[in-house]
Design an enzyme around this catalytic site. Structure first.
Site, PDB file in Angstrom:
ATOM      1  N   ASN A 119       0.994  -1.270  -0.023  1.00 40.91           N
ATOM      2  CA  ASN A 119       0.216   0.072  -0.095  1.00 40.91           C
ATOM      3  C   ASN A 119       0.990   1.187   0.085  1.00 40.91           C
ATOM      4  O   ASN A 119       1.581   1.517   0.996  1.00 40.91           O
ATOM      5  CB  ASN A 119      -0.884   0.023   1.251  1.00 40.91           C
ATOM      6  N   TRP A 120       0.933   1.716  -1.063  1.00 42.39           N
ATOM      7  CA  TRP A 120       1.784   3.143  -1.201  1.00 42.39           C
ATOM      8  C   TRP A 120       1.230   4.328  -0.463  1.00 42.39           C
ATOM      9  O   TRP A 120       1.934   5.214  -0.441  1.00 42.39           O
ATOM     10  CB  TRP A 120       2.139   3.311  -2.685  1.00 42.39           C
ATOM     11  N   LYS A 121      -0.069   4.198  -0.123  1.00 46.87           N
ATOM     12  CA  LYS A 121      -0.509   5.259   0.485  1.00 46.87           C
ATOM     13  C   LYS A 121      -0.371   6.536  -0.451  1.00 46.87           C
ATOM     14  O   LYS A 121      -0.184   6.296  -1.504  1.00 46.87           O
ATOM     15  CB  LYS A 121       0.056   5.660   2.136  1.00 46.87           C
TER      16      LYS A 121
ATOM     17  N   HIS B 234      -9.262   1.294   5.318  1.00 51.34           N
ATOM     18  CA  HIS B 234      -8.194   1.436   5.866  1.00 51.34           C
ATOM     19  C   HIS B 234      -8.332   2.275   7.108  1.00 51.34           C
ATOM     20  O   HIS B 234      -9.067   3.206   6.913  1.00 51.34           O
ATOM     21  CB  HIS B 234      -7.145   1.684   4.726  1.00 51.34           C
TER      22      HIS B 234
ATOM     23  N   GLU C  77      -6.581   4.743   8.101  1.00 49.73           N
ATOM     24  CA  GLU C  77      -6.221   6.042   7.704  1.00 49.73           C
ATOM     25  C   GLU C  77      -7.437   6.755   7.185  1.00 49.73           C
ATOM     26  O   GLU C  77      -7.761   7.795   7.229  1.00 49.73           O
ATOM     27  CB  GLU C  77      -4.918   6.065   6.872  1.00 49.73           C
TER      28      GLU C  77
ATOM     29  N   GLU D 226      -4.940  -4.864  10.695  1.00 47.68           N
ATOM     30  CA  GLU D 226      -4.119  -4.113  10.971  1.00 47.68           C
ATOM     31  C   GLU D 226      -4.303  -3.222  12.295  1.00 47.68           C
ATOM     32  O   GLU D 226      -4.883  -2.212  12.136  1.00 47.68           O
ATOM     33  CB  GLU D 226      -3.988  -2.924   9.805  1.00 47.68           C
TER      34      GLU D 226
ATOM     35  N   GLY E  23       3.053   2.136  10.949  1.00 47.50           N
ATOM     36  CA  GLY E  23       4.186   3.017  10.511  1.00 47.50           C
ATOM     37  C   GLY E  23       4.988   3.574  11.850  1.00 47.50           C
ATOM     38  O   GLY E  23       5.771   4.339  11.979  1.00 47.50           O
TER      39      GLY E  23
ATOM     40  N   SER F  12       3.792  -2.470  10.077  1.00 48.14           N
ATOM     41  CA  SER F  12       5.456  -2.381  10.284  1.00 48.14           C
ATOM     42  C   SER F  12       5.823  -3.819  10.019  1.00 48.14           C
ATOM     43  O   SER F  12       6.953  -4.182  10.605  1.00 48.14           O
ATOM     44  CB  SER F  12       5.659  -2.294  12.003  1.00 48.14           C
TER      45      SER F  12
ATOM     46  N   GLY G 257       2.880  -1.192   4.252  1.00 47.59           N
ATOM     47  CA  GLY G 257       3.007   0.195   3.951  1.00 47.59           C
ATOM     48  C   GLY G 257       4.487   0.674   3.364  1.00 47.59           C
ATOM     49  O   GLY G 257       4.985   0.219   2.337  1.00 47.59           O
ATOM     50  N   GLY G 258       5.080   1.223   4.312  1.00 48.98           N
ATOM     51  CA  GLY G 258       6.463   1.804   4.070  1.00 48.98           C
ATOM     52  C   GLY G 258       7.336   0.766   3.400  1.00 48.98           C
ATOM     53  O   GLY G 258       8.078   1.373   2.656  1.00 48.98           O
TER      54      GLY G 258
END
Ligand code: 13P
Length: 251
Positions: free
Chosen positions: A12-14, A99, A101, A168, A174, A213, A234-235
């Site tokens: 997920n590049w967000k 999600h 976010e 999640e 993150g 993470s 994510g990251g």
């Protein structure tokens, strides 16, 4: 892992990535070897601005492209939103809904997530429904209650082979923090039992991803937990070396 379920590793590049970052996507697609393809499915959920370019870039690849959100209507006066029809039209095959976010930044309720999930499934998209507790909820011992409520409110009534669940924990996203193995095991075991309650035997076939993470260094341990059928990353999905490093947990 769950016997008979092919794991899914999803990135997920967000709100990250411009056209020059497609070089990373290209490297991921090249690094998704036949051997890896035989073990896992691979998906990258790009920002809306890159989906079209991303699907073109990966046309010959087994790596699939997804979106990060959708509207629940097919079209209409919804400035800034994109519909599932638009997502399929540009070649994406999957979408994330709910999600944390989105739930936090855009006030998305379970009812909204459900409407989006229904729209996505009706469009034939693999639909990754995200759930997870906050730090406060975990500390007060409410994790399973929160997951139960989110699952009850965000999931379609009818089973579809396109339903994927991503667990999640919000506090693990993150932050570099990850739950104890026993906590992941408990949460995923609970989600599995809820899926079986809801969808019967089909509930045994739904992929349950862990997210929060996930890195190459912890992927092997996390991915070998019972009922963890892949990752939502994510990251560490922004760089091919990291993302492929996570995939290698399955070799
Ligand atoms: P991180 O892997 O950066 O913790 O993000 C997880 C996530 O939110 C994926 O959807």
């Amino acid at each position: 892992m769950t016997p008979d379920i092919k794991p899914l590793v999803a990135g997920n590049w967000k709100m990250n990535g411009v056209q020059s970052c497609l070089a990373e996507l290209n490297a991921m697609s090249t690094g998704f070897t036949k051997e890896l393809q035989s073990k896992i499915d691979l998906l990258i959920c790009l920002p809306a601005t890159l989906i079209s370019l991303g699907t073109a870039e990966t046309k010959q690849s087994a790596l699939k492209i997804g979106a990060q959100d959708c509207h629940f209507n097919v079209n209409g006066a919804h400035t800034g939103d994109i519909s599932t029809q638009m997502i399929t039209d540009i070649g994406a095959t999957s979408v994330l809904v709910g999600h944390s976010e989105r739930r936090t930044d855009h006030g998305e309720s379970d009812a909204i997530v459900l409407a989006k999930a229904n729209a996505a499934i009706a469009s034939g998209l693999m639909t990754v429904v995200c759930i997870g507790e906050t730090e406060v909820e975990r500390k007060s011992g409410d994790t399973l209650k929160v997951l139960e409520t989110q699952l009850a409110g965000s999931l379609p009534d009818e089973y579809s082979s396109n339903i994927v669940i991503a667990y999640e924990p919000v506090w693990a996203i993150g932050t570099g923090l990850i739950p104890k193995v026993s906590d992941v095991e408990e949460a995923h075991g609970f989600i599995r039992s809820e899926m079986i309650k809801r969808y019967g035997e089909n509930g045994k076939t739904i992929r349950l991803l862990y997210g929060g993470s996930v890195k190459p260094a912890n992927a092997k341990e996390l991915m070998s937990i019972e009922n963890v059928d892949g990752a939502l990353v994510g990251g560490a999905s922004l760089k091919a070396a990291d993302f492929l490093g996570i995939c290698e947990a399955y070799l």
